[in-house]
Design a protein around this motif. Structure first.
Motif, PDB file in Angstrom:
ATOM      1  N   GLN A 118       0.833  -1.209   0.000  1.00 20.71           N
ATOM      2  CA  GLN A 118       0.000   0.000   0.000  1.00 20.71           C
ATOM      3  C   GLN A 118       0.866   1.258   0.000  1.00 20.71           C
ATOM      4  OE1 GLN A 118      -2.365  -1.149   3.371  1.00 20.71           O
ATOM      5  NE2 GLN A 118      -4.154  -1.647   2.122  1.00 20.71           N
ATOM      6  N   ARG A 119       2.071   1.163   0.582  1.00 22.54           N
ATOM      7  CA  ARG A 119       2.946   2.334   0.599  1.00 22.54           C
ATOM      8  C   ARG A 119       3.682   2.529  -0.718  1.00 22.54           C
ATOM      9  NH1 ARG A 119       5.618   1.486   6.488  1.00 22.54           N
ATOM     10  NH2 ARG A 119       3.662   1.527   7.656  1.00 22.54           N
ATOM     11  N   PRO A 122       0.582   1.533  -6.596  1.00 21.53           N
ATOM     12  CA  PRO A 122      -0.731   2.165  -6.782  1.00 21.53           C
ATOM     13  C   PRO A 122      -1.845   1.201  -6.347  1.00 21.53           C
ATOM     14  CG  PRO A 122       0.589   2.280  -8.801  1.00 21.53           C
ATOM     15  CD  PRO A 122       1.313   1.367  -7.856  1.00 21.53           C
ATOM     16  N   ALA A 123      -2.924   1.764  -5.793  1.00 14.63           N
ATOM     17  CA  ALA A 123      -4.058   0.948  -5.326  1.00 14.63           C
ATOM     18  C   ALA A 123      -4.570   0.035  -6.440  1.00 14.63           C
ATOM     19  CB  ALA A 123      -5.183   1.869  -4.830  1.00 14.63           C
ATOM     20  N   GLU A 124      -4.552   0.540  -7.677  1.00 12.24           N
ATOM     21  CA  GLU A 124      -5.089  -0.256  -8.778  1.00 12.24           C
ATOM     22  C   GLU A 124      -4.241  -1.481  -9.063  1.00 12.24           C
ATOM     23  OE1 GLU A 124      -8.135   0.969  -8.402  1.00 12.24           O
ATOM     24  OE2 GLU A 124      -8.211  -0.226 -10.218  1.00 12.24           O
ATOM     25  N   ARG A 127      -5.215  -4.034  -6.399  1.00 10.83           N
ATOM     26  CA  ARG A 127      -6.483  -4.674  -6.798  1.00 10.83           C
ATOM     27  C   ARG A 127      -6.233  -5.643  -7.957  1.00 10.83           C
ATOM     28  NH1 ARG A 127     -12.454  -3.749  -5.752  1.00 10.83           N
ATOM     29  NH2 ARG A 127     -13.439  -4.801  -7.474  1.00 10.83           N
ATOM     30  N   ARG A 157     -19.552  -5.622  -8.666  1.00  9.46           N
ATOM     31  CA  ARG A 157     -18.201  -5.103  -8.430  1.00  9.46           C
ATOM     32  C   ARG A 157     -18.123  -4.359  -7.107  1.00  9.46           C
ATOM     33  NH1 ARG A 157     -15.990  -2.698 -14.064  1.00  9.46           N
ATOM     34  NH2 ARG A 157     -17.971  -1.628 -14.044  1.00  9.46           N
ATOM     35  N   TRP A 158     -19.209  -3.653  -6.771  1.00 10.93           N
ATOM     36  CA  TRP A 158     -19.233  -2.956  -5.487  1.00 10.93           C
ATOM     37  C   TRP A 158     -19.272  -3.963  -4.323  1.00 10.93           C
ATOM     38  CZ3 TRP A 158     -17.956   0.929  -2.741  1.00 10.93           C
ATOM     39  CH2 TRP A 158     -18.537   1.137  -1.483  1.00 10.93           C
ATOM     40  N   THR A 161     -15.819  -5.179  -3.875  1.00 14.51           N
ATOM     41  CA  THR A 161     -15.068  -4.123  -3.178  1.00 14.51           C
ATOM     42  C   THR A 161     -15.353  -4.153  -1.680  1.00 14.51           C
ATOM     43  OG1 THR A 161     -14.968  -2.640  -5.075  1.00 14.51           O
ATOM     44  CG2 THR A 161     -14.868  -1.599  -2.920  1.00 14.51           C
ATOM     45  N   THR A 162     -16.632  -4.361  -1.329  1.00 17.26           N
ATOM     46  CA  THR A 162     -17.023  -4.410   0.081  1.00 17.26           C
ATOM     47  C   THR A 162     -16.287  -5.548   0.802  1.00 17.26           C
ATOM     48  OG1 THR A 162     -19.176  -3.486  -0.466  1.00 17.26           O
ATOM     49  CG2 THR A 162     -19.007  -4.596   1.648  1.00 17.26           C
ATOM     50  N   SER A 165     -12.371  -4.683   0.899  1.00 15.57           N
ATOM     51  CA  SER A 165     -11.986  -3.533   1.716  1.00 15.57           C
ATOM     52  C   SER A 165     -12.241  -3.807   3.205  1.00 15.57           C
ATOM     53  CB  SER A 165     -12.661  -2.247   1.246  1.00 15.57           C
ATOM     54  OG  SER A 165     -14.044  -2.341   1.404  1.00 15.57           O
ATOM     55  N   LEU A 166     -13.284  -4.562   3.538  1.00 16.09           N
ATOM     56  CA  LEU A 166     -13.496  -4.893   4.958  1.00 16.09           C
ATOM     57  C   LEU A 166     -12.399  -5.821   5.464  1.00 16.09           C
ATOM     58  CD1 LEU A 166     -17.349  -5.280   5.501  1.00 16.09           C
ATOM     59  CD2 LEU A 166     -15.861  -3.336   5.972  1.00 16.09           C
ATOM     60  N   ALA A 169      -9.354  -3.598   5.929  1.00 15.62           N
ATOM     61  CA  ALA A 169      -9.565  -2.679   7.056  1.00 15.62           C
ATOM     62  C   ALA A 169      -9.455  -3.437   8.381  1.00 15.62           C
ATOM     63  CB  ALA A 169     -10.931  -2.001   6.939  1.00 15.62           C
ATOM     64  N   ALA A 170      -9.933  -4.684   8.396  1.00 16.20           N
ATOM     65  CA  ALA A 170      -9.844  -5.496   9.616  1.00 16.20           C
ATOM     66  C   ALA A 170      -8.387  -5.772   9.959  1.00 16.20           C
ATOM     67  CB  ALA A 170     -10.615  -6.802   9.442  1.00 16.20           C
ATOM     68  N   GLU A 172      -5.911  -3.749   9.454  1.00 14.43           N
ATOM     69  CA  GLU A 172      -5.408  -2.530  10.105  1.00 14.43           C
ATOM     70  C   GLU A 172      -5.929  -2.432  11.540  1.00 14.43           C
ATOM     71  OE1 GLU A 172      -6.279   0.967   7.770  1.00 14.43           O
ATOM     72  OE2 GLU A 172      -5.101   0.230   6.080  1.00 14.43           O
TER      73      GLU A 172
ATOM     74  N   TRP B 158     -15.689  -1.300  15.204  1.00 15.11           N
ATOM     75  CA  TRP B 158     -15.722  -2.025  13.932  1.00 15.11           C
ATOM     76  C   TRP B 158     -16.747  -1.401  12.981  1.00 15.11           C
ATOM     77  CZ3 TRP B 158     -13.420  -4.668  10.476  1.00 15.11           C
ATOM     78  CH2 TRP B 158     -14.156  -5.324   9.487  1.00 15.11           C
ATOM     79  N   LEU B 166     -15.453   1.738   3.686  1.00 14.75           N
ATOM     80  CA  LEU B 166     -16.284   1.702   2.470  1.00 14.75           C
ATOM     81  C   LEU B 166     -16.214   3.049   1.740  1.00 14.75           C
ATOM     82  CD1 LEU B 166     -19.491  -0.359   3.327  1.00 14.75           C
ATOM     83  CD2 LEU B 166     -17.411  -1.078   2.141  1.00 14.75           C
TER      84      LEU B 166
END
Lengths: 210, 210
Positions: A118-119, A122-124, A127, A157-158, A161-162, A165-166, A169-170, A172, B158, B166
């Motif tokens: 991530q540092r 690129p995010a893409e 993915r 696609r969303w 992503t959900t 990304s969860l 995020a978990a 982190e 959480w 999101l």
């Protein structure tokens, strides 16, 4: 002498290629090991851990970013092999529970490689290297949508992503001590099963992964 | 002469401080503007846009990371002012819908600053500068939990992570063209309202933001 020289001409490149392959393998193993411990591990640290010189390392990976990219690709290939053995048949909500539990094992084990990526990338690109994982999630979601287990009013696609990304995020939250590592699969599953329930329908109860 | 020298002694530092303040303001304005256009904007680009020399810039911000940190803090202060004017009273599901719509305006407008921050700053620092935003989300979630609108079986922290991650993931999807910018608030709201519904309860229908 002509013969000897012939042998060198045909054997040496092969020997050099074998050497190069061994070096690349050693560098990638070292990169995954070093970055898993410390996302800020330097190219010098990684070369030392691989027992190769810095010049050799830069001969294969021009930049730290290139090396991290290769370490991420290798990690995700490993993840994909584990997901390959995860049973995603049967009831889609139970299959999603199993897929989350398997994925979390990898994300938790290799979260520092994700942090490094991530540092540096690129995010893409991040993915992009998840493409096989994305396809696995997507095909489970599609099956659940066809059978009425998951809502159909959100773009697929969303929904993918959900999930991703969860999961990230978990990682982190776990690293920061905001959630306990062993709680995470349960939290993600409980959140996703509700998130993928259609408006007007009842949220299913999450069941522990088998 | 004694008097003149006194005047210099007392006025010059004040004038220098005023100069310094103006420079810092100009640098921060330029940083927000440059990074919003291009998350890879260099310190040289930003100094030029602020009409200050590089030495002056480095006198105030020792590294690019320090400058990006300050630009992020300024952006989030701006976001917080907008969220301050967002009505989060009344029905909690409608309040969440409005909070998502307001937040998305900021995230979408300044997503390149977030991208720059994600490359240069630790994830925990990025979460840290969101502290006032986190508190706003948290107090709305708590109110919704007390009134029975949101589930109480997930840790509040959480649920906050779910909202923020999101939102940021949607910014990446929008930048990559996976979702349309104007669809995003609806997608996030529909996902969150379901995600925050208790197992066994019916998912409420999302209503467009007022």
């Amino acid at each position: 002498m002509a013969r000897e020289s012939d042998r060198v001409d045909t054997e040496a490149p092969r020997a050099r290629r074998a050497d190069a392959r061994r070096n690349v393998e050693a560098i990638l193993d070292a990169a995954v090991a070093c970055l898993s411990r410390d996302p800020d591990a330097s190219v010098v640290d990684i070369a030392a851990a691989a027992s190769v010189g810095r010049v050799t390392l830069y001969g294969h990976f021009k930049t730290r970013a290139e090396l991290i990219d290769a370490a991420l690709v290798r990690t995700i290939q490993h993840a994909d092999q584990i997901l390959e053995t995860t049973d995603t048949t049967g009831d889609p909500t139970e299959a999603l529970t199993r897929l989350v539990a398997s994925s979390w094992q990898i994300v938790d084990q290799f979260r520092n490689i994700l942090v490094a990526a991530q540092r540096e990338l690129p995010a893409e690109r991040i993915r992009g290297v998840h493409d096989r994982v994305v396809r696995r999630i997507q095909s489970l979601l599609e099956r659940g949508q066809r059978g009425g287990a998951f809502r159909t009013d959100l773009p697929k696609r969303w929904m993918v992503t959900t999930v991703i990304s969860l999961m990230h995020a978990a990682a982190e939250d776990a690293a920061a001590g905001r959630v306990k590592v062993d709680q995470v699969p349960g939290l993600i599953t409980a959140t996703l099963l509700a998130a993928f329930t259609a408006p007007g329908a009842k949220v299913p109860a999450a069941r522990p992964s088998a």
